[in-house]
Each structure stands twice: as structure tokens, then as C-alpha cells.
Design an enzyme around this catalytic site. Sequence first.
Site, PDB file in Angstrom:
ATOM      1  N   CYS A  89       0.835  -1.210   0.000  1.00 36.63           N
ATOM      2  CA  CYS A  89       0.000   0.000   0.000  1.00 36.63           C
ATOM      3  C   CYS A  89       0.871   1.262   0.000  1.00 36.63           C
ATOM      4  O   CYS A  89       1.431   1.614  -1.025  1.00 36.63           O
ATOM      5  CB  CYS A  89      -0.984  -0.034   1.152  1.00 36.63           C
ATOM      6  N   HIS A 179      -3.188  -5.401   1.473  1.00 31.77           N
ATOM      7  CA  HIS A 179      -2.547  -5.603   2.782  1.00 31.77           C
ATOM      8  C   HIS A 179      -2.508  -7.068   3.205  1.00 31.77           C
ATOM      9  O   HIS A 179      -3.356  -7.494   3.993  1.00 31.77           O
ATOM     10  CB  HIS A 179      -3.309  -4.813   3.854  1.00 31.77           C
ATOM     11  N   GLU A 181      -0.762  -8.289   5.322  1.00 29.05           N
ATOM     12  CA  GLU A 181      -0.490  -8.346   6.772  1.00 29.05           C
ATOM     13  C   GLU A 181      -1.774  -8.291   7.598  1.00 29.05           C
ATOM     14  O   GLU A 181      -1.738  -8.481   8.810  1.00 29.05           O
ATOM     15  CB  GLU A 181       0.475  -7.216   7.179  1.00 29.05           C
TER      16      GLU A 181
END
Lengths: 207, 292
Positions: A89, A179, A181
Site C-alpha cells: 500500500c 494488505h 499483513e
Amino acid sequence: MSDNTKLNKKIQIGVLAVQGAFAEHRTMLEKLGVETFEIRQLRDLNQHFDGLVLPGGESTVQGKLLRDLGLFEPLRERIESGLPTFGTCAGLILLAEKLSNDGHTYFATTPVTVERNAYGRQLGSFYTEENFEGIGKIPMTFIRAPLIQHARQDVQVLATVQNQIVAVRYGNQLGISFHPELNNDLRIHRYFLESIIQARTQYSISA
Amino acid sequence: MSTENRYELNKNLAQMLKGGVIMDVTTPEQAKIAEAAGAAAVMALERIPADIRAAGGVSRMSDPKMIKGIQDAVSIPVMAKCRIGHFVEAQLLEAIEIDYIDESEVLSPADDVFHINKHNFKVPFVCGARDLGEALRRIEEGASMIRTKGEPGTGDIVQAVRHIRLMNQEIARITSMREDELFNRAKELQVSYELVKYVHDHKRLPVVNFAAGGVATPADAALMMQLGAEGVFVGSGIFKSGNPAKRAAAIVQAVTNYKDAKLIAKLSEDLGEAMVGINENEIALLMAERGK
């Protein structure tokens, strides 16, 4: 390989921690058995690291802090000279050579053109599942996300959503709009460790 | 998209703001100064809390045109405040595609019993809290981010410190409880068992928690970070000070390196005048008492 497989302990990843969701990346990487540390100022670069993570957050803030804290040039040089780097991002924005809707650029080491906030404001944020080259279908969370409008021919496209490029690899640089994560799926982090870091070092898998 | 997905996405945006400073701004020019200084987001409002306090009277949601002007001026997320319980003001903010709504005690409450049912909205909400019970009640109602209430517009950090310490103590207490004690704790806090169980298992709130209300200096911001805040709101502290751009940039750096006293000492040099500030015992109106 199962999710329980631990990678060699000796791999050290520096996670840029000036602002944003850096803790989430550390958690993912530590689940894969590698060591991580936070990069908040220049002296943190004295430690050895095999890879760099540029997390999500606000690219304007991160870009400013990188310069204010004297981190910008040392990190740019390392990325350019081949340090495996994984940007998500805002991290993708930092890596992009060109930003189509912003006069600034940051490291500018990945030859792609990126549009910031390409899906609009928070109401445009979305979740989907799509294919990622060599991995298969994976969860993708887009938060006020950028997208890759154009990639030079020598840039490998790893994923698209609605015919738009959302993940690329250029040499040792991995740039992703969404994302990984934030979802409990370690496969992209594992890809970074195995395909990019291990490919250039002698680290082995210690199953 | 399912409601659950939307709530996750809204919590995720708060995660992206972590380690950042969210600044109150009243004009597009101030918004640009804040963005250039490194704000992770801006809060668009007509009057900053110190001026609301000085002016008295009823304070309401800002003019949508003014908010749109700020949305056009910056690329970072833009937040705006609605009154506690005023779900129509919230609908208007959603209609202009605000990135985050602050259902805020800084404005005059529109409802002295009910908060907004934030599950009815697609845009995310941040709410203030003085203790764990308030925080979990707001989360139960759909808030995807929490901030301490502190005492807005005072430049006095004492209440924000009190609120975050209290929250930390209450979280620690729940963490150390036996599982069979959690049911009663949920009853005492007036929230669901599931939320209390989450706090017990994860030793933290289920959403991001920022500090707000009284931050005026880089040291104040770092104090809140060392006490466990995940980021900081600065309201009146920046644009009520002598050199807003410099102070804003110093606070941003202090939040990133909140443990580095040497650096924060250097950042604190020559910042010009801090906002004047009002002591706790000098204020007539305690905004933190609004909306429990």
C-alpha cells in the site's frame, strides 16, 4: 510446505516503523520464524538485515519522516543495490517510479506508475479474493488503496483485480496495493522470504 | 459486501493510522499545513475545541461545504465530528464520503441517553472513552476506533493521562481474571461477554486506541505513547500555538520516536509559544462528562 514450517532463524528483516501498520508485518514474519526489528531512526540501520518491509500507512507521513530522520538516502541506496524489499500500500507508493496524481515521488526504484487512493475514500475500501501468481487464490484487503496503472516490460505482474495490476515484482522488489499483513494468510510473506531473500542467500529451510 | 467485512475494513483503516498524529483543522490552508507537517489524517471542524469552549452555546456538525473544501485540499484521510446521538448529522457526513466520523463530546450532545447505532453506517466511527466500560460500550455500538476523551481545548494533559491509565489498569485486571469471573465483569461494564473475553484473551481493546484531549507539546504526545496510546489526536494544541507548522512537525516526530528523550528534547527547542491552556479546576464545562 505446511504453514508450520519455520524458515531459518538467521534471516533478519528490518520493518520501517516510522508510521502505520508495521506491527502486523512483524507478527506475520515472526510466525514464519524469522527475526524482525523496527527501523525508526538512522542508528537502527547499523544492524544487519537481509530484507526490508515498507508497511501500509500514510505515504505522505512516511515520506516526510524518512527525510526528516535521515533514513531516506541510505535506504534508497540499499534498495537500489538489491536489498530485498517488500512494500504494501503506502510502501508500494514509496517504491513507485511515478505517481500519476501526485507531484512527489519517494524511492522511485520500481519502474511502475501508481495512482494514489485509486479506489476513492474509505467507502471505496474493499475485500476480495483473487489469484496471485504462483500462490493461488488469496485474501486481499484494499484500504484507500493505490493501484498500478502501468508497469515497464521488465516488471513481473503477480496479481490483477478487475483487470488492474495490484502486485508486481521487479528484481528483489515486491510491491503490492493491498494488505497481506491484515489477513491471517502467510503465503505472500513466505513468498517474499523464499523467492526473494533465500534465492539470493545461502539460507536454507530448517523444517 | 457483508456488514462484517465493512466493519473489518473500518478497523483496518484505523490500523493504518497507527503511529500517526491526527490534527484539528478549520480551513483548507490549515489542512495543507497539517499534511505537509506529517499529519496522518485531519479532523475538519469549524471551530477548534478551545474556541468552542470560549464561545459557549450549542456547537454542532460543521458546514458540509467547509468539510468538502478540506477534502479537496489534502490526500490524507479526512475526519469530521457529529454530535453524540445525532445520527442524521452522521448520515450527512457519510453522504459526503467522510473517511471517519468522530461522534464527539466536543460538540453539544444531541441525545443524553442513546449513542448512534454505528452498525447502521458504512463509514467508520471513532468515539471517546474515559475508561474501559465506555470504550467497550462504544465498540459494541459499532465504533471501529477509540480515543481517550481527555479534556478537549484545555492544553492540559492530566485528564488524558488519567483516562489511559485507568483503561490500562482495567484491561490488566480483566486479563488476570479467572474465566468464570468474566461473566460478572461483563455485567458490571454493561457490555457483552464476548467483548470482555476478547480483552481477557488479547490483553488489549479489539480496536485501535489513540490519545486525545489536551496534547500540546511533543513531550505530551510522547507521554501518551509511552503510556500505550497507538497514536495521538492534537486539537487546539497546534493552531492555537505560536508556530503551528513547526510544532506539528515536532509532534509527528516525537510520536515516531517516543522513547528517544534526546531527540524529543531537540524537537522541543524553539517551538514558540504553546497554547495558553486552562487548568482542570478552572474549567466550567467538563466535556468528558458527556456521553457515558
